[in-house]
Design an enzyme around this catalytic site. Sequence first.
Site, mmCIF file in Angstrom:
data_model
loop_
_atom_site.group_PDB
_atom_site.id
_atom_site.type_symbol
_atom_site.label_atom_id
_atom_site.label_comp_id
_atom_site.label_asym_id
_atom_site.label_seq_id
_atom_site.Cartn_x
_atom_site.Cartn_y
_atom_site.Cartn_z
ATOM 1 N N ARG A 15 0.807 -1.235 0.000
ATOM 2 C CA ARG A 15 0.000 0.000 0.000
ATOM 3 C C ARG A 15 0.839 1.284 0.000
ATOM 4 O O ARG A 15 0.307 2.374 -0.167
ATOM 5 C CB ARG A 15 -0.968 -0.013 1.192
ATOM 6 N N LYS A 333 31.438 21.956 4.532
ATOM 7 C CA LYS A 333 31.406 20.485 4.467
ATOM 8 C C LYS A 333 32.743 19.967 4.964
ATOM 9 O O LYS A 333 33.781 20.455 4.520
ATOM 10 C CB LYS A 333 31.171 20.028 3.031
HETATM 11 C C1 UD1 Z 1 -0.937 -6.463 11.785
HETATM 12 C C2 UD1 Z 1 -1.746 -7.378 12.702
HETATM 13 C C3 UD1 Z 1 -2.997 -6.627 13.155
HETATM 14 C C4 UD1 Z 1 -2.599 -5.347 13.862
HETATM 15 C C5 UD1 Z 1 -1.672 -4.502 12.975
HETATM 16 C C6 UD1 Z 1 -1.073 -3.376 13.797
HETATM 17 C C7 UD1 Z 1 -1.379 -9.710 12.038
HETATM 18 C C8 UD1 Z 1 -1.944 -10.876 11.302
HETATM 19 N N1 UD1 Z 1 -2.122 -8.590 12.006
HETATM 20 O O1 UD1 Z 1 -1.670 -6.206 10.618
HETATM 21 O O2 UD1 Z 1 -3.748 -7.434 14.048
HETATM 22 O O3 UD1 Z 1 -3.754 -4.612 14.214
HETATM 23 O O4 UD1 Z 1 -0.578 -5.270 12.475
HETATM 24 O O5 UD1 Z 1 -0.287 -2.543 13.026
HETATM 25 O O6 UD1 Z 1 -0.358 -9.822 12.671
HETATM 26 N N2 UD1 Z 1 5.670 -8.792 7.951
HETATM 27 C C9 UD1 Z 1 6.677 -9.683 7.689
HETATM 28 N N3 UD1 Z 1 6.379 -10.821 6.957
HETATM 29 C C10 UD1 Z 1 5.145 -11.087 6.514
HETATM 30 C C11 UD1 Z 1 4.110 -10.163 6.799
HETATM 31 C C12 UD1 Z 1 4.407 -9.021 7.520
HETATM 32 O O7 UD1 Z 1 7.820 -9.468 8.074
HETATM 33 O O8 UD1 Z 1 4.981 -12.154 5.881
HETATM 34 C C13 UD1 Z 1 6.000 -7.567 8.738
HETATM 35 C C14 UD1 Z 1 5.790 -6.301 7.948
HETATM 36 O O9 UD1 Z 1 7.013 -5.900 7.306
HETATM 37 C C15 UD1 Z 1 5.389 -5.294 9.021
HETATM 38 C C16 UD1 Z 1 4.739 -6.143 10.090
HETATM 39 O O10 UD1 Z 1 5.138 -7.487 9.843
HETATM 40 O O11 UD1 Z 1 6.496 -4.651 9.582
HETATM 41 C C17 UD1 Z 1 3.212 -6.041 10.066
HETATM 42 O O12 UD1 Z 1 2.728 -6.490 8.817
HETATM 43 P P1 UD1 Z 1 1.497 -5.797 8.110
HETATM 44 O O13 UD1 Z 1 1.278 -6.486 6.816
HETATM 45 O O14 UD1 Z 1 1.636 -4.331 8.095
HETATM 46 O O15 UD1 Z 1 0.309 -6.227 9.097
HETATM 47 P P2 UD1 Z 1 -1.076 -5.486 9.290
HETATM 48 O O16 UD1 Z 1 -1.976 -5.860 8.167
HETATM 49 O O17 UD1 Z 1 -0.839 -4.047 9.550
#
Ligand code: UD1
Length: 450
Positions: A15, A333
């Site tokens: 996103r 610098k």
């Molecule tokens: C997640 C939580 C949600 C919470 C929110 C808070 C889960 C399933 N959901 O959702 O409950 O309210 O964060 O911000 O945990 N990442 C990885 N590997 C992956 C997927 C994600 O390293 O396979 C990392 C991303 O880089 C990021 C973090 O995990 O730093 C969160 O991932 P993101 O996809 O943003 O989760 P949300 O949909 O925000």
Amino acid sequence: MTTSLIILAAGKGTRMNSELPKVLHPLGGAPLVAHAIQSGASVSPERIVVVAGHGAEAVEKAAQDYHPDLTMVRQIEQLGTGHAVLQAKDALSDFDGDAIVLFGDTPFISPDTIEEMIAARAKHAVVVLGFEAADPKRYGRLVMSGDSLDRIVEFKDASEAERAITLCNGGVVAAKASVLFDLLSQVTNDNASEEYYLTDIVSIARDQGLSATAVICAESETQGINTRADLAKAELTLQTQKRSEALENGVTLIAPETVFFSYDTVIGRDTVVEPNVVFGPDVTVESNVTLRAFSHLEGCHVSQRSIVGPYARLRPGSELSEDSKIGNFVELKNATLGEGAKVNHLSYVGDATIGANANIGAGTVTCNYDGVMKHKTVIGERAFIGSSTMLVAPVTVGRDAMTASGSVITNDVPAEALAIGRARQENKAGLAAKLFDRLISIKAKRKKDI
Ligand code: UD1
Ligand code: MG
């Protein structure tokens, strides 16, 4: 109980609509992942494991720039937050303490909150961070029974009734490392996103008779960054925090909302910052300094009672001793200024050492670059560099020496000498008047011809 951190930083951040991995987008001059590491590092963890995946090399390099002592592991396919945490299992197989999972895209978790979660672990096997959301959007929802956390349901999988819950998941989890990995090995991807959710460990723990709870923090701490709009909002949050901190520490900000700080800016008491000053990373300004309007500082150190700007640019490696003065449209610098030295107008000083009380005239340039290599200029104490001197480096001007205005200095100048490096002036009597007459007649003839 000792703790280790697991920082999730493998996601693409679709996103954000960016080539750059989400966790490398800068906030207050440092990548998002560095903020998460900094929050967690405050509890002195035994190990910090960073899980990288999308853009792993760049993420690993950036993370190590901010914290050299990291264990890096990779999540090759991004199959969800639960799967991401599991990648840290081997790195922590001999670790007997608690693991705290932090998200690389959630930069404002405070050290106090992490401490509170560690404390809550005394009574509960799994501790999750929750917050009351004004607008819960797509956050996971916490389903509670009193103090007890029953499960977390992701927005996509939630029923209407569950979506009405405003207590949301902030993303931080604390559990004994071995318990965490055991619970994670039981998580499936049987959900709307077909991902292995970290959040599913709560219901699995409860089914096994383990207890779980939520520690509640302010919503401002759990601000997660998923879009550019979120990033802009987070920048505002950080700047607002930094401005209040500066004011509380006794710094005068004439128009606080126009001053931009970095995550690590340090400013001493009774320093005055005029409007529209921007601080890049790694700036230390001592007390009683005046930073005049529209100046830009990065990687520099300004000592007491110095005056900088307006419209000055201090680039990395600029070191100003006490009582020095940098005026308008001056760029520095990798340059050291001695006590009381002055560069007041329209100059470039790069790769240089300027002695105490030296005066650098308007329009002076240290010609430090020959197109291939950089060279150094050394100017002694109390030297006087005439306006518009070109100092062709490498070159040394001795103490108490002078250069004549408009000189091109290619050889060293001994102490107390005056160097003149320019063509001698000649005056031709009456020649200007003759020249004017000729030009005027040429112009008149041209008009007639048209
Ligand atoms: C997640 C939580 C949600 C919470 C929110 C808070 C889960 C399933 N959901 O959702 O409950 O309210 O964060 O911000 O945990 N990442 C990885 N590997 C992956 C997927 C994600 O390293 O396979 C990392 C991303 O880089 C990021 C973090 O995990 O730093 C969160 O991932 P993101 O996809 O943003 O989760 P949300 O949909 O925000
Ligand atoms: Mg997120």
